[in-house]
Design a protein around this motif. Structure first.
Motif, PDB file in Angstrom:
ATOM      1  N   PHE A   1       0.847  -1.194   0.000  1.00  0.00           N
ATOM      2  CA  PHE A   1       0.000   0.000   0.000  1.00  0.00           C
ATOM      3  C   PHE A   1       0.881   1.242   0.000  1.00  0.00           C
ATOM      4  CE2 PHE A   1      -2.424   3.212   2.476  1.00  0.00           C
ATOM      5  CZ  PHE A   1      -3.616   3.219   1.780  1.00  0.00           C
ATOM      6  N   ASN A   2       0.577   2.203  -0.914  1.00  0.00           N
ATOM      7  CA  ASN A   2       1.283   3.475  -0.952  1.00  0.00           C
ATOM      8  C   ASN A   2       0.394   4.529  -0.311  1.00  0.00           C
ATOM      9  OD1 ASN A   2       2.189   6.112  -1.861  1.00  0.00           O
ATOM     10  ND2 ASN A   2       3.519   5.042  -3.333  1.00  0.00           N
ATOM     11  N   ALA A   3       0.739   4.909   0.915  1.00  0.00           N
ATOM     12  CA  ALA A   3      -0.110   5.816   1.697  1.00  0.00           C
ATOM     13  C   ALA A   3      -0.226   7.191   1.050  1.00  0.00           C
ATOM     14  CB  ALA A   3       0.438   5.939   3.113  1.00  0.00           C
ATOM     15  N   GLU A   4       0.859   7.665   0.423  1.00  0.00           N
ATOM     16  CA  GLU A   4       0.824   8.986  -0.209  1.00  0.00           C
ATOM     17  C   GLU A   4      -0.136   9.001  -1.397  1.00  0.00           C
ATOM     18  OE1 GLU A   4       3.875  12.124  -2.417  1.00  0.00           O
ATOM     19  OE2 GLU A   4       4.658  10.420  -1.261  1.00  0.00           O
ATOM     20  N   LYS A   5      -0.102   7.948  -2.214  1.00  0.00           N
ATOM     21  CA  LYS A   5      -1.030   7.858  -3.339  1.00  0.00           C
ATOM     22  C   LYS A   5      -2.471   7.765  -2.849  1.00  0.00           C
ATOM     23  CE  LYS A   5       1.901   5.740  -6.890  1.00  0.00           C
ATOM     24  NZ  LYS A   5       2.053   4.560  -7.788  1.00  0.00           N
TER      25      LYS A   5
END
Length: 632
Positions: free
Chosen positions: A618-622
């Motif tokens: 999971f990419n939290a910023e995206k």
């Protein structure tokens, strides 16, 4: 007659005799030493069916993971139908997807290696060269998800509960393998296998059994054979979060998971939560995805893939649409005949019906040309039978021909495949072929256009619980009606399908299923194709009973090398296809996926797994950017 007269020996003769005796002694001693060397048990961190393990004892992580992958976030997918149980090990009810995620096993496989098992709960395993037994030593500090210790008593308990109350076909196979199971101490457990059976896969088989908590099971007065929405207690990385029965289930990562730092687990299990949303309708599920109800979709509809992904979220880049390489063999998706039905027991009838499915037209008209036709149980792998049998295959097939179990033509013919079809829905050449087959079988066309034999109409029913299959089955039914078959398409719901397809009902003529096979086939062959499971197995839905198949299964299980295995599976594939119990469907060599642009994956995927719930992250910023746009 030999003389018994004494013979005097010269000193030279005495010396020669002493040398001879000494030689025998040395040979005997060297033989004993060699036997002792051979008998020296093997201790390892894993086991491979053939050849060496890819990963050494001190490997840091699997090659295909990102060891620095961040953890967090949620991934959500969809499932078809509904669920009413969290017990995947009983015939009763319908278990929720991933409900086996709570449980671990002594050993586990990888997605880039065939036939290998590595220690998970175990720290090491020790076994003799003949693999007639195995002793597992557990890792220190293993805990169930409630913090209680996992010991070898739980291993023995789990084996016994599976043996006594597991799925009937699984139970039958397990009983044939293991002589004794003994917890030597809290960290050491020993399995001794039954004599005179192939031992090639037995260590991996027992190493893959799920492990349940004995204390929790007994304290809560559980019944393994009953459905329950409370899962049994396991040691896995995920535990049950929230649930809306039949609609939603969420699995949450256990922050105290005991095995998170194991090399086999590094870079895996990266999501804080895995959510499954259930839909009764495929189109409704797609609309749910477009609306953000769930976030990852492995697209199975060629029509939707070709025409449906033109909505704003795709155009704006909110959702990513990708084709990723898929090196796995075909899934074995097929219609299977119920051989228990009198009208379907004649292979000529089954061949005639299968001949009327026009894959070519379906692929071009319905599937947008993205599929390949399947004709083997091991399609898209080196285990698929091709051409005429070679000498090694003939050596396996000839005794079955000699015993009257197979027609001699199998020795000189290519494996059975349904004939190719043309670009029109009704292929007239195949219609003539199918008509000739039914005429030969005694099913004659009457004045009303229907075929009858002994006063009975040739009737077949397609049982279907998926709306997306309507467009595939309906043209097939129309073709069969042109053949004179009273063909019908019956739509039912998911719960009805589950009940009618399983024992003891087996109430269907044709149904879609998956004929799953393995790269190194083991005892599951008996569950899918063996005579002894034909009336009890959830996998042998067709009810296949063939002595030729049974005997070849044993040859496959006894194969001692990769080459022997390949030859024996080729022969088995050839014989299974000759039974004509299935109408294979289709396969593609890509994963067609779409997902909200907040997930990432390693640059090179392993050949045998997409891994979206395993080693993606999971990419939290995206994700925050998507929320800011109102996309989530």
């Amino acid at each position: 007659m030999r003389s018994t007269k004494a013979v005097a020996l010269s000193p030279k003769d005495h010396y020669a005799d002493w040398r001879l005796c000494a030689g025998f002694v040395l040979v005997a001693l060297s033989g004993l030493a060699a036997a002792q060397v051979r008998a020296e048990p093997i201790t390892s961190h894993g086991i491979s069916t053939f050849g060496d393990l890819k990963y050494p004892t001190d490997f840091a992580h699997l090659d295909y993971v990102n060891p620095d992958a961040p953890t967090g976030g949620e991934i959500s997918v969809w499932a078809f139908g509904s669920f009413d149980s969290m017990n995947p090990y009983t015939l009763k009810g319908r278990a929720a997807g991933l409900s086996n995620a709570f449980f671990e096993s002594l050993m586990t496989g990888t997605a880039d290696e065939i036939g290998a098992s590595y220690c998970l709960l175990c720290e090491s395993l020790t076994y003799p060269e003949d693999r007639s037994e195995v002793t597992f030593t557990l890792r220190e500090g293993i805990e169930f998800s409630d913090g209680s210790p996992l010991t070898t008593e739980d291993i023995v308990f789990s084996y016994n509960i599976l043996l006594e109350k597991g799925l009937p076909s699984f139970r039958a196979q397990l009983a044939q393998k293991v002589e004794t199971v003994e917890a030597i101490d809290p960290r050491t457990v020993r399995f001794v296998f039954k004599p005179d059976i192939p031992t090639r896969d037995l260590i991996s088989d027992v190493g893959a059994l799920p492990v349940f908590s004995k204390v929790h099971y007994e304290a809560n007065d559980r019944d393994f054979e009953e459905t329950s929405l409370e899962p049994l207690l396991g040691s896995g990385e995920y535990v049950l979060g929230r649930m809306d029965v039949g609609q939603t289930v969420v699995y949450e990562r256990n922050p105290d998971y005991w095995g998170k730092d194991l090399p086999i687990n590094i870079g895996r299990g990266n999501f804080d939560a895995i959510r499954i949303e259930y839909y009764a309708d495929y189109n409704a599920a797609f609309e749910g995805f477009k609306g953000g109800t769930y976030t990852f979709r492995n697209e199975a509809s060629s029509k939707i893939w070709a025409t449906g992904y033109d909505f704003p979220a795709i155009q704006e880049g909110t959702i990513v649409k990708k084709e990723l390489p898929n090196g796995a063999k075909a899934t074995g998706q097929a219609w299977v005949f119920n051989l228990r039905r009198p009208q379907l027991q004649d292979p000529l009838v089954r061949e005639a019906i299968g001949t009327m499915f026009n894959f070519t037209w379906s692929n071009e008209t319905l599937f947008y040309g993205i599929y390949d036709q399947v004709d083997s149980l091991w399609d898209n792998s080196e285990l698929e039978a091709t051409g005429v049998p070679g000498p090694e295959e003939v050596a396996l097939l000839q005794p079955l021909v000699d015993d009257g179990l197979l027609d001699a033509s199998i020795l000189t013919s290519e494996p059975f495949s349904y004939p190719e079809s043309g670009p029109r829905q009704l292929d007239r050449g195949n219609l003539r072929r199918a008509s000739a087959l039914l005429d030969e079988a005694g099913w004659i066309v009457g004045d009303d256009g229907l075929r009858r034999k002994d006063g009975q109409t040739l009737r077949v029913e397609f049982l279907n619980d998926s709306q997306t299959f309507d467009r595939v089955i309906n043209p097939f039914v129309e073709n069969l009606k042109r053949l004179g078959v009273d063909a019908r398409h019956t739509r039912i719901d998911n719960a009805q399908a589950t009940a009618r397809e399983r024992p003891p009902q087996y109430d269907f003529d044709l149904v879609t299923t998956f004929m799953s096979t393995e790269y190194i086939p083991g005892s599951s062959l008996r569950q899918y194709f063996g005579s002894e499971t034909a009336d009890t197995s959830t996998f042998n839905k067709m009810g296949l009973k063939s002595e030729a198949v049974d005997r070849l299964i044993e040859v496959v299980l006894a194969a001692k090398s990769a080459e022997e295995l390949k030859t024996s599976v080729h022969a088995l594939d050839r014989v299974l296809r000759a039974e004509k119990f299935w109408i294979p469907q289709w396969n593609k060599n890509t994963h067609t996926v779409a997902y909200y642009d907040m997930y990432e994956f390693p640059e090179t995927l392993p050949p045998y797994s997409l891994g979206n719930l395993d080693f993606w992250w999971f990419n939290a910023e995206k994700a925050e950017n998507l929320r800011a746009k109102g996309a989530l």
